[in-house]
Design a protein around this motif. Sequence first.
Motif, PDB file in Angstrom:
ATOM      1  N   UNK A  59       0.877  -1.296   0.071  1.00 33.08           N
ATOM      2  CA  UNK A  59       0.074  -0.068   0.019  1.00 33.08           C
ATOM      3  C   UNK A  59       0.753   1.089  -0.223  1.00 33.08           C
ATOM      4  N   UNK A  60       0.722   2.155  -0.977  1.00 28.88           N
ATOM      5  CA  UNK A  60       1.262   3.549  -1.095  1.00 28.88           C
ATOM      6  C   UNK A  60       0.933   4.430   0.214  1.00 28.88           C
ATOM      7  N   UNK A  61       1.331   4.133   1.202  1.00 30.61           N
ATOM      8  CA  UNK A  61       0.813   4.976   2.361  1.00 30.61           C
ATOM      9  C   UNK A  61       1.046   6.278   2.443  1.00 30.61           C
ATOM     10  N   UNK A  62       2.056   6.777   1.663  1.00 29.72           N
ATOM     11  CA  UNK A  62       2.541   8.017   1.529  1.00 29.72           C
ATOM     12  C   UNK A  62       1.614   9.071   0.358  1.00 29.72           C
ATOM     13  N   UNK A  63       0.688   8.379  -0.222  1.00 29.27           N
ATOM     14  CA  UNK A  63      -0.082   8.979  -1.257  1.00 29.27           C
ATOM     15  C   UNK A  63      -1.501   9.114  -0.468  1.00 29.27           C
ATOM     16  N   UNK A  64      -2.012  10.104  -0.761  1.00 28.39           N
ATOM     17  CA  UNK A  64      -3.174  10.715  -0.136  1.00 28.39           C
ATOM     18  C   UNK A  64      -4.341  11.229  -1.146  1.00 28.39           C
ATOM     19  N   UNK A  65      -3.913  11.103  -2.421  1.00 31.04           N
ATOM     20  CA  UNK A  65      -4.797  11.496  -3.391  1.00 31.04           C
ATOM     21  C   UNK A  65      -4.581  10.318  -4.643  1.00 31.04           C
ATOM     22  N   UNK A  66      -5.539  10.633  -5.656  1.00 30.03           N
ATOM     23  CA  UNK A  66      -5.117   9.837  -7.134  1.00 30.03           C
ATOM     24  C   UNK A  66      -5.517  10.772  -8.056  1.00 30.03           C
ATOM     25  N   UNK A  67      -5.113  10.177  -9.164  1.00 24.60           N
ATOM     26  CA  UNK A  67      -5.378  11.117 -10.380  1.00 24.60           C
ATOM     27  C   UNK A  67      -5.701  10.115 -11.522  1.00 24.60           C
ATOM     28  N   UNK A 123       3.068  -4.089   4.008  1.00 24.02           N
ATOM     29  CA  UNK A 123       2.718  -5.122   2.979  1.00 24.02           C
ATOM     30  C   UNK A 123       1.358  -5.905   3.202  1.00 24.02           C
ATOM     31  N   UNK A 124       0.708  -5.977   1.952  1.00 22.59           N
ATOM     32  CA  UNK A 124      -0.523  -6.554   1.961  1.00 22.59           C
ATOM     33  C   UNK A 124      -0.667  -7.885   1.590  1.00 22.59           C
ATOM     34  N   UNK A 125       0.710  -8.543   0.723  1.00 24.55           N
ATOM     35  CA  UNK A 125       0.796 -10.009   0.355  1.00 24.55           C
ATOM     36  C   UNK A 125       2.120  -9.982  -0.210  1.00 24.55           C
ATOM     37  N   UNK A 126       2.573 -11.203  -0.132  1.00 27.25           N
ATOM     38  CA  UNK A 126       3.748 -11.798  -0.882  1.00 27.25           C
ATOM     39  C   UNK A 126       3.516 -12.874  -1.700  1.00 27.25           C
ATOM     40  N   UNK A 127       3.821 -13.069  -2.877  1.00 33.37           N
ATOM     41  CA  UNK A 127       3.574 -14.181  -3.641  1.00 33.37           C
ATOM     42  C   UNK A 127       4.819 -14.671  -4.479  1.00 33.37           C
ATOM     43  N   UNK A 128       5.179 -15.938  -4.267  1.00 34.13           N
ATOM     44  CA  UNK A 128       6.351 -16.483  -5.091  1.00 34.13           C
ATOM     45  C   UNK A 128       6.458 -16.242  -6.618  1.00 34.13           C
ATOM     46  N   UNK A 129       7.431 -15.798  -7.098  1.00 28.72           N
ATOM     47  CA  UNK A 129       7.577 -15.864  -8.687  1.00 28.72           C
ATOM     48  C   UNK A 129       7.864 -17.121  -9.195  1.00 28.72           C
ATOM     49  N   UNK A 130       7.058 -17.622  -9.912  1.00 31.02           N
ATOM     50  CA  UNK A 130       7.145 -18.961 -10.445  1.00 31.02           C
ATOM     51  C   UNK A 130       7.164 -18.808 -12.167  1.00 31.02           C
ATOM     52  N   UNK A 131       8.557 -19.142 -12.413  1.00 33.48           N
ATOM     53  CA  UNK A 131       8.953 -19.004 -13.900  1.00 33.48           C
ATOM     54  C   UNK A 131       7.860 -19.557 -14.785  1.00 33.48           C
ATOM     55  N   UNK A 132       7.358 -20.911 -14.578  1.00 34.54           N
ATOM     56  CA  UNK A 132       6.424 -21.689 -15.425  1.00 34.54           C
ATOM     57  C   UNK A 132       5.003 -20.751 -15.438  1.00 34.54           C
ATOM     58  N   UNK A 133       4.718 -20.141 -14.430  1.00 33.84           N
ATOM     59  CA  UNK A 133       3.442 -19.593 -14.162  1.00 33.84           C
ATOM     60  C   UNK A 133       3.589 -18.195 -14.885  1.00 33.84           C
ATOM     61  N   UNK A 134       4.742 -17.269 -14.432  1.00 33.16           N
ATOM     62  CA  UNK A 134       4.623 -15.888 -14.679  1.00 33.16           C
ATOM     63  C   UNK A 134       5.271 -15.262 -15.928  1.00 33.16           C
TER      64      UNK A 134
END
Length: 162
Positions: A59-67, A123-134
Amino acid sequence: MEVNLRQIATIKSPFCDLKDMPVQPCGAREVLATIEFKEEYSVGLKDLDGFSHAYLIYYFHKIDTHQLSVIPFNDKTNTQRGVFSTRTPMHPNSIGLSVVEIVNVVDNIVTIKGVDIVDGTPLLDIKPYIENFDRVEGAVKSGWMHASADEVSSMRSDERFI
């Protein structure tokens, strides 16, 4: 629909200021950081050390607006782009995504390398990089983004998204 996410860890990096930091992990290949997981999630780290890389979803916790329209880094034409065609932090939900190298996993601490994330980021989540998937095979298009790998690696943030 309302979606509730919870912070599972905190990313500790050497970047304490948003200005002048790398804008993509390739610009910080040798930068080390740690992820301190809450104790209640440490069992979930079992076997993560068998992977070389992981996706961090944060989460970009330093950002308080969007564009919805931005001039992104690495766009040599300085053209307004739709935010969903960019990797800027100005998206409506302020969610970040980075692929990092896993250095080691000890108890509830994951040491990572290749970090373009500001210190204290949730951090909201972590997922492994799997070459055969990604791995993407075949023709890949990068839309408006024509900067070279060297240009992307050397790009540093300025004040446009602070």
